[in-house]
Scaffold this motif. Sequence first.
Motif, PDB file in Angstrom:
ATOM      1  N   ASN A 178       0.849  -1.181   0.000  1.00 48.19           N
ATOM      2  CA  ASN A 178       0.000   0.000   0.000  1.00 48.19           C
ATOM      3  C   ASN A 178       0.890   1.239   0.000  1.00 48.19           C
ATOM      4  N   GLU A 179       0.896   1.948  -1.136  1.00 45.33           N
ATOM      5  CA  GLU A 179       1.767   3.106  -1.273  1.00 45.33           C
ATOM      6  C   GLU A 179       1.276   4.297  -0.451  1.00 45.33           C
ATOM      7  N   ASN A 180       0.000   4.284  -0.052  1.00 47.09           N
ATOM      8  CA  ASN A 180      -0.516   5.399   0.747  1.00 47.09           C
ATOM      9  C   ASN A 180       0.137   5.454   2.128  1.00 47.09           C
ATOM     10  N   ILE A 181       0.376   4.271   2.711  1.00 53.34           N
ATOM     11  CA  ILE A 181       0.983   4.243   4.050  1.00 53.34           C
ATOM     12  C   ILE A 181       2.320   3.505   4.050  1.00 53.34           C
ATOM     13  N   ASP A 182       2.781   3.117   2.827  1.00 53.85           N
ATOM     14  CA  ASP A 182       4.081   2.471   2.658  1.00 53.85           C
ATOM     15  C   ASP A 182       4.223   1.230   3.530  1.00 53.85           C
ATOM     16  N   LYS A 183       3.229   0.309   3.410  1.00 54.54           N
ATOM     17  CA  LYS A 183       3.262  -0.949   4.164  1.00 54.54           C
ATOM     18  C   LYS A 183       2.783  -2.086   3.274  1.00 54.54           C
ATOM     19  N   ASP A 184       3.320  -3.289   3.547  1.00 55.27           N
ATOM     20  CA  ASP A 184       2.822  -4.502   2.908  1.00 55.27           C
ATOM     21  C   ASP A 184       1.674  -5.042   3.742  1.00 55.27           C
ATOM     22  N   LEU A 185       0.526  -5.254   3.104  1.00 54.15           N
ATOM     23  CA  LEU A 185      -0.696  -5.562   3.840  1.00 54.15           C
ATOM     24  C   LEU A 185      -1.429  -6.745   3.225  1.00 54.15           C
ATOM     25  N   ILE A 186      -2.308  -7.339   4.032  1.00 51.40           N
ATOM     26  CA  ILE A 186      -3.420  -8.138   3.524  1.00 51.40           C
ATOM     27  C   ILE A 186      -4.676  -7.511   4.130  1.00 51.40           C
ATOM     28  N   SER A 187      -5.698  -7.383   3.301  1.00 54.17           N
ATOM     29  CA  SER A 187      -6.870  -6.600   3.705  1.00 54.17           C
ATOM     30  C   SER A 187      -8.148  -7.398   3.522  1.00 54.17           C
ATOM     31  N   TYR A 188      -9.100  -7.155   4.434  1.00 56.48           N
ATOM     32  CA  TYR A 188     -10.443  -7.701   4.307  1.00 56.48           C
ATOM     33  C   TYR A 188     -11.399  -6.518   4.209  1.00 56.48           C
ATOM     34  N   VAL A 189     -12.173  -6.495   3.122  1.00 55.06           N
ATOM     35  CA  VAL A 189     -13.019  -5.343   2.831  1.00 55.06           C
ATOM     36  C   VAL A 189     -14.433  -5.817   2.514  1.00 55.06           C
ATOM     37  N   VAL A 190     -15.434  -5.121   3.077  1.00 49.74           N
ATOM     38  CA  VAL A 190     -16.842  -5.452   2.859  1.00 49.74           C
ATOM     39  C   VAL A 190     -17.548  -4.248   2.222  1.00 49.74           C
ATOM     40  N   PRO A 191     -18.109  -4.403   1.014  1.00 54.49           N
ATOM     41  CA  PRO A 191     -18.898  -3.319   0.430  1.00 54.49           C
ATOM     42  C   PRO A 191     -20.193  -3.127   1.227  1.00 54.49           C
ATOM     43  N   LEU A 192     -20.636  -1.876   1.361  1.00 54.73           N
ATOM     44  CA  LEU A 192     -21.853  -1.546   2.105  1.00 54.73           C
ATOM     45  C   LEU A 192     -22.934  -1.121   1.113  1.00 54.73           C
ATOM     46  N   TYR A 193     -24.069  -1.798   1.157  1.00 53.63           N
ATOM     47  CA  TYR A 193     -25.172  -1.499   0.250  1.00 53.63           C
ATOM     48  C   TYR A 193     -26.436  -1.210   1.049  1.00 53.63           C
ATOM     49  N   GLU A 194     -27.229  -0.302   0.548  1.00 52.14           N
ATOM     50  CA  GLU A 194     -28.540  -0.002   1.119  1.00 52.14           C
ATOM     51  C   GLU A 194     -29.537   0.024  -0.028  1.00 52.14           C
ATOM     52  N   ASN A 195     -30.444  -0.952  -0.045  1.00 48.09           N
ATOM     53  CA  ASN A 195     -31.441  -1.078  -1.118  1.00 48.09           C
ATOM     54  C   ASN A 195     -30.775  -1.114  -2.492  1.00 48.09           C
ATOM     55  N   GLY A 196     -29.672  -1.858  -2.587  1.00 41.84           N
ATOM     56  CA  GLY A 196     -28.990  -2.019  -3.861  1.00 41.84           C
ATOM     57  C   GLY A 196     -28.069  -0.882  -4.242  1.00 41.84           C
ATOM     58  N   VAL A 197     -28.005   0.169  -3.445  1.00 42.59           N
ATOM     59  CA  VAL A 197     -27.153   1.318  -3.745  1.00 42.59           C
ATOM     60  C   VAL A 197     -25.859   1.196  -2.935  1.00 42.59           C
ATOM     61  N   LEU A 198     -24.716   1.383  -3.618  1.00 45.22           N
ATOM     62  CA  LEU A 198     -23.422   1.302  -2.934  1.00 45.22           C
ATOM     63  C   LEU A 198     -23.250   2.515  -2.035  1.00 45.22           C
ATOM     64  N   VAL A 199     -23.141   2.273  -0.719  1.00 48.32           N
ATOM     65  CA  VAL A 199     -22.910   3.338   0.253  1.00 48.32           C
ATOM     66  C   VAL A 199     -21.417   3.596   0.408  1.00 48.32           C
ATOM     67  N   GLY A 200     -20.641   2.528   0.429  1.00 48.25           N
ATOM     68  CA  GLY A 200     -19.200   2.652   0.632  1.00 48.25           C
ATOM     69  C   GLY A 200     -18.611   1.298   0.973  1.00 48.25           C
ATOM     70  N   ILE A 201     -17.515   1.304   1.693  1.00 54.94           N
ATOM     71  CA  ILE A 201     -16.856   0.062   2.110  1.00 54.94           C
ATOM     72  C   ILE A 201     -16.404   0.188   3.559  1.00 54.94           C
ATOM     73  N   ALA A 202     -16.237  -0.978   4.204  1.00 51.97           N
ATOM     74  CA  ALA A 202     -15.597  -1.044   5.524  1.00 51.97           C
ATOM     75  C   ALA A 202     -14.476  -2.071   5.425  1.00 51.97           C
ATOM     76  N   GLY A 203     -13.309  -1.743   5.950  1.00 49.42           N
ATOM     77  CA  GLY A 203     -12.190  -2.660   5.796  1.00 49.42           C
ATOM     78  C   GLY A 203     -11.207  -2.583   6.943  1.00 49.42           C
ATOM     79  N   MET A 204     -10.350  -3.599   6.987  1.00 47.57           N
ATOM     80  CA  MET A 204      -9.322  -3.680   8.023  1.00 47.57           C
ATOM     81  C   MET A 204      -8.076  -4.275   7.387  1.00 47.57           C
ATOM     82  N   ASP A 205      -6.913  -3.719   7.721  1.00 46.71           N
ATOM     83  CA  ASP A 205      -5.635  -4.155   7.164  1.00 46.71           C
ATOM     84  C   ASP A 205      -4.794  -4.837   8.234  1.00 46.71           C
TER      85      ASP A 205
END
Length: 546
Positions: A178-205
């Motif tokens: 990840n060049e934003n924080i200059d670290k080697d990562l593995i990430s788990y990310v969950v997309p957030l939807y409300e009535n089929g509309v993409l709200v955003g994501i939640a994730g942890m590295d």
Amino acid sequence: MKSIQEKITLLTTIAILMVALIVGGTAIFTLRRAGEYNSAQILHLTCEKEADTINRVLLNTEEAVNILADYAVERLFSVEKLAGDQAYRDSYTVQLSNLFSNIAENVPGTVSYYVRYNPDIMPPTSGLFYRRDSLDDEFEMTEPTDIKAYDKDDMGRVNWWYIPVENGAPTWLEPYHNENIDKDLISYVVPLYENGVLVGIAGMDIDYYTLVDTVKAIKCYDTGYACLANDKGDVYYNPNFDPGTVVEEMNLRGIMSFEAESSGDDPVDYYLGDMRKQLSYSSLVNGMRLIITAPRSEILAMSNNLTRRVIISTIIVLFTFLFLTIMVSRRITGPLKTLAQVAREINDGKLEVTFPKETSDEVGDLVHAMEKMVHHLKHHIDDLNSLAYHDSLTGVKNKTAYDDAASKLDSQGGEKEYGIVVFDANNLKKINDTYGHERGNIYLQNACRLTCRIFKGSPVFRIGGDEFVVILQGDDYDNCYKLLRDFDVEAERHNLETVNEWEKINIAKGMVKYDPETDANVESVFKRADARMYVAKQKMKLAEMG
């Protein structure tokens, strides 16, 4: 002319030689096969054990993000209000930040966590982002990355957004820098939807090198080691190869395939250069493969040593019996032949044998001793069979019985109808620490007693200290949802009638049915049920905190 004594001695000597060769040869062959199997099991079980250790960390990460994702969707008033009302968005973000910070502190290896909103309908830097440079530091709020400032192909900057959004489902990202924080990562990310509309994501590295350090610490045999790869065998971490090295570049000979969930009980045999080696692998929650490998000579060293000892012992015993045969041949009589036959039958595992009539000499004593030995053997075998398949505390079947049942289900042909319910007794450690282990035992026994009463048509297993499994079958499978409701009703009724905490029944549970489209084996069904149980357990904990 040879005397009868000489004839008996000759015949007895030949018989002893034959028995020694047959029994000794059989023992050597069986021991070698058993040694190879046991040595392979050490490799396999070590791999499974270490994979379970790593998976616990990964599952903790999944659970943390999933809880936050569920909370985020439940708390959202509407996408329109979130996108159009800055004050509401700030308040909503603070709520998520408070919950996520509490969760992230309890997830080992976490270096950053975030909730990012859809940049197509909200500002491209909106959301929250917390990070820390090392696991000993505190999390600090950081300005979120401007998603719109980078092209979607810039994997080092925004892969954490575009990959899970394109997948439309919770996603584990492969190890990346990840060049934003200059670290080697593995990430788990969950997309957030409300009535089929993409709200955003939640994730942890997770810090990738924390995982690598865990793998480096794994030892097996003298020079064995562990490594990480993908399902094609391409290297993530290997002490002998650079990251990104593909199988074709490793000078390997042998059939190498890592597409299955694990290598199973039988290790994979291969050559690395001129060295013959074996490996066992197991899939991790994030799709990576944990591989443990060692030279075959080290794996079979114990088996080879035992074989040599058996050969030497067999030779010593052979010559000892030959000497004794010469010394006592005059006293060998007919009953001894019968005893020899009985001994062969016992050696073959047949304990229902007929002994010769007892006499008043040493042969009679031997007959009496062998009768007592067979009696004790029967008694001990019955006791061992009972102990091997039942839990001494609760009386239900144990982990060994569960493994046998799972193996039989996996080998069963045709259509299958079964389900798995995973139970976990909450707060067992607290009860043990507060009231003592005797009360903790009562707590487990009450939970097990109710489980057996509700699911009386299905086998119940205790597979861990506070964990039980029911394999649903027959009417229990057909009525599983009713039985789960009955379980909750009976538990609530029981708890109303009891005062002491250690007498109550407080269980998290998760149930799934076997699906041939998604489940390759019982372990796959168990993992899905276990995941649901953990979700239920987390919700119960959140409810208790609320």
